[in-house]
Enzyme design. Structure first.
Site, PDB file in Angstrom:
ATOM      1  N   GLU A 185      -8.632  -9.499  -1.376  1.00 35.66           N
ATOM      2  CA  GLU A 185      -7.187  -9.333  -1.207  1.00 35.66           C
ATOM      3  C   GLU A 185      -6.633 -10.461  -0.339  1.00 35.66           C
ATOM      4  OE1 GLU A 185      -6.726  -5.318   0.224  1.00 35.66           O
ATOM      5  OE2 GLU A 185      -7.717  -4.472  -1.532  1.00 35.66           O
ATOM      6  N   GLU A 394       0.431  -1.728  -0.128  1.00 38.79           N
ATOM      7  CA  GLU A 394      -0.355  -2.216  -1.255  1.00 38.79           C
ATOM      8  C   GLU A 394       0.531  -3.152  -2.074  1.00 38.79           C
ATOM      9  OE1 GLU A 394      -3.460  -1.745  -1.704  1.00 38.79           O
ATOM     10  OE2 GLU A 394      -4.036   0.083  -0.641  1.00 38.79           O
TER      11      GLU A 394
END
Length: 426
Positions: A185, A394
């Site tokens: 990520e 997110e």
């Protein structure tokens, strides 16, 4: 930084290609492949800089490229130099030089003294994958351009890479943006670094950011950014980790979990411990869930470790957080375009309302954390430990790691969220 030569691949090659391009040497596509065009550009650059011409990128070549990666030069002042003449010579602005050199008297520049020259482009770029080398160069560049920024090392990774926090502001409301705790990520690192640069630029020019005067945010809040919480893991995913024992061990770990793509599916630290399952907030329940899912040994993701705060990256982050008295934290992850705001029955006062403001600013939905994911995370621990609002954001949609091409769209949603966090922090 790695020694690179013809045939090398990965994020550091992309960084090399990017730096050469900024310096005016065409290295071809930013594809992370050290091929003929890149070698030709390296040789031309080495020749222009008067260093050894061998087409191999080692310490000396990286040193000469540093200004093009960090976005600044330090030069000695000569008789007759002015900020105006220096701005013209280096294709930058007088205002940028003034900001970077607050202690210099413009009308009495000391001959032989040093002056920081910001170059005429932003420091943070979304053109190349994140690596610890990239973040180190960008950190140096931001600190040089904006001396009102501060940096501190709060720990070290398994492989000894520094864990760095940057901060700005003098207000009592302390806000923490954390990124890249999960290796694949890594785009979240770009999110927070881009925001920090734009916020600093707005402060320097006394402008507004997202409709609010930056100086007002500076007076009210202190922003802390930890842009690379898992540097070893990120380097593994983006190909910036050199060969050796650590890389060999990671490959062995990955081979035990063949259904997880390698290296793109890697979220853990370099030892196969998922750092966002390391915090003492329902760690035992997280262990039960993840063991039932088959993650009983070091793995590319979802292995909780043998105990909470076992991994140095998680232990350092927790210890540092204990000393900061944050008003709120936002942990940036990927993907889903959703904001999680509570930990079980723990719902700090004002947390939902503040979360709704973040959701409105970003266009993301505010939701309760799914039970299967609601334990042992940094956000969970912060809420439990301090009883203050904490959030997991997110970012984006798709399969991790999301491509760099998605960055600008993601950032357009999350820049307003970050400003709203500073503007409305409880």
């Amino acid at each position: 930084m790695m020694i690179l030569r013809y045939g090398s691949r990965g994020a550091e090659v992309a960084l090399l290609q990017f730096g050469l391009g900024r310096a005016g040497f065409d290295a071809g596509a930013l594809d992370g492949v050290f091929g003929t065009a890149t070698r030709r550009a390296v040789i031309a650059f080495q020749r222009a800089e008067g260093i050894g011409v061998d087409g191999v990128v080692g310490e000396e070549t990286w040193g000469k490229l540093a200004p093009w990666l960090g976005g600044y030069r330090v030069v000695k002042l000569r008789k007759g130099d002015t900020f105006y003449s220096l701005a013209g010579a280096y294709h930058t602005s007088v205002a940028a030089i003034r900001t970077a050199n607050p202690t210099l008297e413009e009308r009495n520049l000391p001959v032989g003294g040093e002056v920081v020259i910001p170059l005429g482009f932003p420091v943070v770029s979304a053109d190349v994958p994140v690596s610890s080398s990239l973040v180190a160069a960008e950190t140096a560049g931001l600190l040089a351009r904006y001396p009102f920024l501060r940096a501190e090392e709060y720990g070290r990774s398994v492989l000894g890479r520094p864990l760095t926090a940057l901060s700005v502001g003098k207000g009592g409301k302390k806000v923490h943006f954390g990124a890249a705790i999960h290796a694949n990520e890594w785009i979240t690192s770009l999110l927070v670094m881009r925001y920090l640069e734009e916020y600093a630029a707005a402060l320097a020019s006394d402008d507004a950011i997202d409709g609010t005067r930056a100086r007002e945010l500076y007076e009210k809040t202190t922003l802390f950014v930890t842009p690379l919480q898992n540097p070893d893991g990120v380097d593994l995913v983006t190909g910036a980790l050199p060969g050796g024992t650590a890389l060999d061990k990671a490959r062995r770990i990955a081979s035990s979990y063949p259904t997880i793509p390698y290296p793109n599916g890697w979220k853990a630290n370099i030892e196969g411990v998922d750092l966002n399952l390391q915090f003492p907030a329902g760690w035992e329940e997280a262990r039960r869930i993840k063991f039932a899912q088959g993650f009983r040994t070091p793995a590319p993701r979802d292995y909780v470790g043998s105990g909470p705060l076992e991994a140095p990256e998680a232990a350092s982050l927790a210890k540092w957080t204990e000393g900061k008295a944050f008003s709120t934290i936002i942990a940036f992850h990927m993907q889903g375009e959703v904001i999680y705001w509570q930990y079980g029955e723990n719902q700090p006062e004002g947390a939902q309302a503040f979360g709704e403001r973040l959701a409105a600013a970003s266009g993301y939905s505010l939701e309760e954390t799914p039970a299967v994911s609601a334990n042992a995370g940094y956000k969970d621990w912060f809420i439990l430990r301090f009883g203050r609002p904490g959030y997991t954001v997110e970012a984006g949609r798709g399969t991790n790691p999301l491509p760099l091409a998605a960055f600008e769209g993601i950032y357009s949603h999350l820049r307003p969220l970050m400003t709203e966090a500073l503007r409305s922090v409880p």
